[in-house]
Design a protein around this motif. Structure first.
Motif, PDB file in Angstrom:
ATOM      1  N   PRO A  11       0.820  -1.227   0.000  1.00  0.00           N
ATOM      2  CA  PRO A  11       0.000   0.000   0.000  1.00  0.00           C
ATOM      3  C   PRO A  11       0.852   1.274   0.000  1.00  0.00           C
ATOM      4  CG  PRO A  11      -0.906  -1.593   1.537  1.00  0.00           C
ATOM      5  CD  PRO A  11       0.426  -2.138   1.095  1.00  0.00           C
ATOM      6  N   GLY A  12       1.900   1.290   0.808  1.00  0.00           N
ATOM      7  CA  GLY A  12       2.775   2.463   0.858  1.00  0.00           C
ATOM      8  C   GLY A  12       3.481   2.696  -0.464  1.00  0.00           C
ATOM      9  N   LEU A  13       3.957   1.617  -1.070  1.00  0.00           N
ATOM     10  CA  LEU A  13       4.647   1.734  -2.354  1.00  0.00           C
ATOM     11  C   LEU A  13       3.706   2.270  -3.427  1.00  0.00           C
ATOM     12  CD1 LEU A  13       7.155   1.199  -4.180  1.00  0.00           C
ATOM     13  CD2 LEU A  13       6.151  -1.038  -4.652  1.00  0.00           C
ATOM     14  N   LEU A  14       2.496   1.747  -3.488  1.00  0.00           N
ATOM     15  CA  LEU A  14       1.534   2.191  -4.501  1.00  0.00           C
ATOM     16  C   LEU A  14       1.318   3.697  -4.418  1.00  0.00           C
ATOM     17  CD1 LEU A  14      -1.149  -0.634  -4.287  1.00  0.00           C
ATOM     18  CD2 LEU A  14       0.403  -0.198  -6.197  1.00  0.00           C
ATOM     19  N   GLN A  15       1.309   4.226  -3.192  1.00  0.00           N
ATOM     20  CA  GLN A  15       1.042   5.647  -3.025  1.00  0.00           C
ATOM     21  C   GLN A  15       2.257   6.524  -3.287  1.00  0.00           C
ATOM     22  OE1 GLN A  15      -2.043   6.292   0.388  1.00  0.00           O
ATOM     23  NE2 GLN A  15      -1.027   4.354   0.767  1.00  0.00           N
ATOM     24  N   SER A  16       3.466   5.944  -3.196  1.00  0.00           N
ATOM     25  CA  SER A  16       4.664   6.780  -3.325  1.00  0.00           C
ATOM     26  C   SER A  16       5.446   6.576  -4.616  1.00  0.00           C
ATOM     27  CB  SER A  16       5.599   6.515  -2.139  1.00  0.00           C
ATOM     28  OG  SER A  16       6.092   5.179  -2.232  1.00  0.00           O
ATOM     29  N   MET A  17       5.182   5.481  -5.336  1.00  0.00           N
ATOM     30  CA  MET A  17       6.030   5.163  -6.492  1.00  0.00           C
ATOM     31  C   MET A  17       5.805   6.132  -7.645  1.00  0.00           C
ATOM     32  SD  MET A  17       4.120   1.759  -7.861  1.00  0.00           S
ATOM     33  CE  MET A  17       2.449   1.831  -8.491  1.00  0.00           C
ATOM     34  N   ASP A  18       6.863   6.327  -8.420  1.00  0.00           N
ATOM     35  CA  ASP A  18       6.798   7.168  -9.609  1.00  0.00           C
ATOM     36  C   ASP A  18       7.092   6.271 -10.806  1.00  0.00           C
ATOM     37  OD1 ASP A  18       7.155   8.844 -11.734  1.00  0.00           O
ATOM     38  OD2 ASP A  18       8.647  10.120 -10.777  1.00  0.00           O
ATOM     39  N   LEU A  19       6.041   5.896 -11.536  1.00  0.00           N
ATOM     40  CA  LEU A  19       6.194   4.945 -12.639  1.00  0.00           C
ATOM     41  C   LEU A  19       7.116   5.463 -13.736  1.00  0.00           C
ATOM     42  CD1 LEU A  19       2.506   3.623 -12.944  1.00  0.00           C
ATOM     43  CD2 LEU A  19       4.442   2.554 -11.773  1.00  0.00           C
ATOM     44  N   SER A  20       7.259   6.783 -13.826  1.00  0.00           N
ATOM     45  CA  SER A  20       8.101   7.338 -14.896  1.00  0.00           C
ATOM     46  C   SER A  20       9.586   7.075 -14.660  1.00  0.00           C
ATOM     47  CB  SER A  20       7.860   8.845 -15.032  1.00  0.00           C
ATOM     48  OG  SER A  20       8.390   9.521 -13.898  1.00  0.00           O
ATOM     49  N   THR A  21       9.941   6.621 -13.459  1.00  0.00           N
ATOM     50  CA  THR A  21      11.362   6.351 -13.189  1.00  0.00           C
ATOM     51  C   THR A  21      11.788   4.953 -13.650  1.00  0.00           C
ATOM     52  OG1 THR A  21      10.893   5.470 -10.974  1.00  0.00           O
ATOM     53  CG2 THR A  21      11.357   7.839 -11.140  1.00  0.00           C
ATOM     54  N   LEU A  22      10.824   4.126 -14.040  1.00  0.00           N
ATOM     55  CA  LEU A  22      11.159   2.757 -14.453  1.00  0.00           C
ATOM     56  C   LEU A  22      11.865   2.750 -15.802  1.00  0.00           C
ATOM     57  CD1 LEU A  22       7.896   0.861 -13.426  1.00  0.00           C
ATOM     58  CD2 LEU A  22      10.127   0.769 -12.309  1.00  0.00           C
ATOM     59  N   LYS A  23      12.870   1.886 -15.914  1.00  0.00           N
ATOM     60  CA  LYS A  23      13.601   1.743 -17.175  1.00  0.00           C
ATOM     61  C   LYS A  23      12.915   0.691 -18.030  1.00  0.00           C
ATOM     62  CE  LYS A  23      18.250   2.716 -15.504  1.00  0.00           C
ATOM     63  NZ  LYS A  23      18.596   2.139 -14.213  1.00  0.00           N
ATOM     64  N   CYS A  24      12.937   0.936 -19.333  1.00  0.00           N
ATOM     65  CA  CYS A  24      12.353  -0.032 -20.248  1.00  0.00           C
ATOM     66  C   CYS A  24      13.226  -1.284 -20.273  1.00  0.00           C
ATOM     67  CB  CYS A  24      12.282   0.586 -21.644  1.00  0.00           C
ATOM     68  SG  CYS A  24      10.792   0.107 -22.478  1.00  0.00           S
ATOM     69  N   TYR A  25      12.591  -2.431 -20.280  1.00  0.00           N
ATOM     70  CA  TYR A  25      13.325  -3.695 -20.365  1.00  0.00           C
ATOM     71  C   TYR A  25      13.579  -3.995 -21.834  1.00  0.00           C
ATOM     72  CZ  TYR A  25      14.546  -8.571 -19.678  1.00  0.00           C
ATOM     73  OH  TYR A  25      15.211  -9.757 -19.665  1.00  0.00           O
ATOM     74  N   PRO A  26      14.839  -4.277 -22.202  1.00  0.00           N
ATOM     75  CA  PRO A  26      15.129  -4.539 -23.622  1.00  0.00           C
ATOM     76  C   PRO A  26      14.429  -5.820 -24.079  1.00  0.00           C
ATOM     77  CG  PRO A  26      17.071  -4.944 -22.266  1.00  0.00           C
ATOM     78  CD  PRO A  26      16.009  -4.392 -21.364  1.00  0.00           C
ATOM     79  N   PRO A  27      13.461  -5.730 -24.969  1.00  0.00           N
ATOM     80  CA  PRO A  27      12.686  -6.907 -25.362  1.00  0.00           C
ATOM     81  C   PRO A  27      13.484  -7.861 -26.240  1.00  0.00           C
ATOM     82  CG  PRO A  27      12.036  -5.027 -26.670  1.00  0.00           C
ATOM     83  CD  PRO A  27      13.050  -4.530 -25.674  1.00  0.00           C
ATOM     84  N   GLY A  28      12.992  -9.072 -26.342  1.00  0.00           N
ATOM     85  CA  GLY A  28      13.527 -10.023 -27.294  1.00  0.00           C
ATOM     86  C   GLY A  28      14.923 -10.529 -26.996  1.00  0.00           C
ATOM     87  N   GLN A  29      15.297 -10.642 -25.734  1.00  0.00           N
ATOM     88  CA  GLN A  29      16.602 -11.220 -25.414  1.00  0.00           C
ATOM     89  C   GLN A  29      16.430 -12.364 -24.417  1.00  0.00           C
ATOM     90  OE1 GLN A  29      18.516  -7.519 -24.097  1.00  0.00           O
ATOM     91  NE2 GLN A  29      19.703  -7.596 -25.965  1.00  0.00           N
ATOM     92  N   PRO A  30      15.596 -13.352 -24.791  1.00  0.00           N
ATOM     93  CA  PRO A  30      15.318 -14.436 -23.846  1.00  0.00           C
ATOM     94  C   PRO A  30      16.562 -15.221 -23.443  1.00  0.00           C
ATOM     95  CG  PRO A  30      14.396 -14.922 -26.012  1.00  0.00           C
ATOM     96  CD  PRO A  30      14.889 -13.507 -26.053  1.00  0.00           C
ATOM     97  N   GLU A  31      17.544 -15.290 -24.336  1.00  0.00           N
ATOM     98  CA  GLU A  31      18.755 -16.060 -23.998  1.00  0.00           C
ATOM     99  C   GLU A  31      19.532 -15.385 -22.868  1.00  0.00           C
ATOM    100  OE1 GLU A  31      19.477 -13.023 -26.864  1.00  0.00           O
ATOM    101  OE2 GLU A  31      18.132 -14.734 -27.029  1.00  0.00           O
ATOM    102  N   LYS A  32      19.571 -14.066 -22.878  1.00  0.00           N
ATOM    103  CA  LYS A  32      20.228 -13.346 -21.775  1.00  0.00           C
ATOM    104  C   LYS A  32      19.488 -13.600 -20.472  1.00  0.00           C
ATOM    105  CE  LYS A  32      22.593  -9.476 -23.904  1.00  0.00           C
ATOM    106  NZ  LYS A  32      22.559  -8.050 -24.199  1.00  0.00           N
ATOM    107  N   PHE A  33      18.163 -13.550 -20.574  1.00  0.00           N
ATOM    108  CA  PHE A  33      17.342 -13.748 -19.388  1.00  0.00           C
ATOM    109  C   PHE A  33      17.509 -15.167 -18.849  1.00  0.00           C
ATOM    110  CE2 PHE A  33      13.347 -14.705 -17.189  1.00  0.00           C
ATOM    111  CZ  PHE A  33      13.318 -13.652 -16.298  1.00  0.00           C
ATOM    112  N   SER A  34      17.502 -16.160 -19.743  1.00  0.00           N
ATOM    113  CA  SER A  34      17.611 -17.538 -19.255  1.00  0.00           C
ATOM    114  C   SER A  34      19.007 -17.813 -18.694  1.00  0.00           C
ATOM    115  CB  SER A  34      17.225 -18.553 -20.337  1.00  0.00           C
ATOM    116  OG  SER A  34      18.072 -18.458 -21.439  1.00  0.00           O
ATOM    117  N   ALA A  35      20.043 -17.191 -19.257  1.00  0.00           N
ATOM    118  CA  ALA A  35      21.392 -17.348 -18.701  1.00  0.00           C
ATOM    119  C   ALA A  35      21.442 -16.738 -17.297  1.00  0.00           C
ATOM    120  CB  ALA A  35      22.416 -16.668 -19.607  1.00  0.00           C
TER     121      ALA A  35
END
Length: 166
Positions: A132-156
């Motif tokens: 609840p506290g996080l929902l009220q204080s978080m700033d979604l604009s600070t999130l970094k985009c996750y580089p899509p389409g690199q499943p091999e990096k993720f699985s490693a």
């Protein structure tokens, strides 16, 4: 436009999260943040909130669907258990994500994964009690985009986290 929050626990059960999200306090917070729809995917949980719809807010509840694509697509905010599949699917859609770690799970490899991606700034991470506290204080604009389409990096990365490779 109707702003929508989607909560997913995947195939597991995470009653504490579902209970917390459907509580009056959370519904008040969502409304105050401008959301008018909450969809709960509850998996095999025993907590089954009563769906409702009023003029200002709708709560949908279901156990499973063949695909979460539609709900993810519609969501303006995703709140998920720390399952790798759910996290990755949400990040690849470019949706703001809050990962909630289930403290009741032992040897929590989910936690290691969540900590790493959180450290890299791709999503917010918390426990049920902090949500609840996080929902009220978080700033979604600070999130970094996750580089899509690199499943091999993720699985490693996943293999390293769960100790399958050094």
């Amino acid at each position: 436009m109707m702003k929508c929050v989607f909560v997913t626990v995947g195939t597991t059960s995470f009653d504490e999260l579902i209970e917390r999200m459907s509580a009056q306090e959370s519904l008040r917070i969502f409304k105050s943040l401008g959301y008018s729809r909450l969809t709960l995917q509850i998996g095999r949980g025993t907590v089954v909130p009563e769906p409702f719809s009023t003029e200002s807010f709708t709560l949908d509840v279901y156990r499973y669907k063949d695909s979460l694509q539609e709900d993810l697509q519609r969501a303006d905010l995703v709140i998920s258990h720390a399952g790798a599949g759910s996290c990755l699917e949400t990040l690849e859609k470019g949706k703001p994500l809050v990962v909630v770690v289930n403290e009741k799970l032992m040897n929590n490899h989910q936690l290691q994964l969540a900590k790493q991606l959180h450290k890299e700034g791709h999503f917010f991470c918390c426990t049920c009690s902090m949500l609840p506290g996080l929902l009220q204080s978080m700033d979604l604009s600070t999130l970094k985009c996750y580089p899509p389409g690199q499943p091999e990096k993720f699985s490693a990365f996943l293999d390293k986290v769960v100790g399958l490779q050094k």
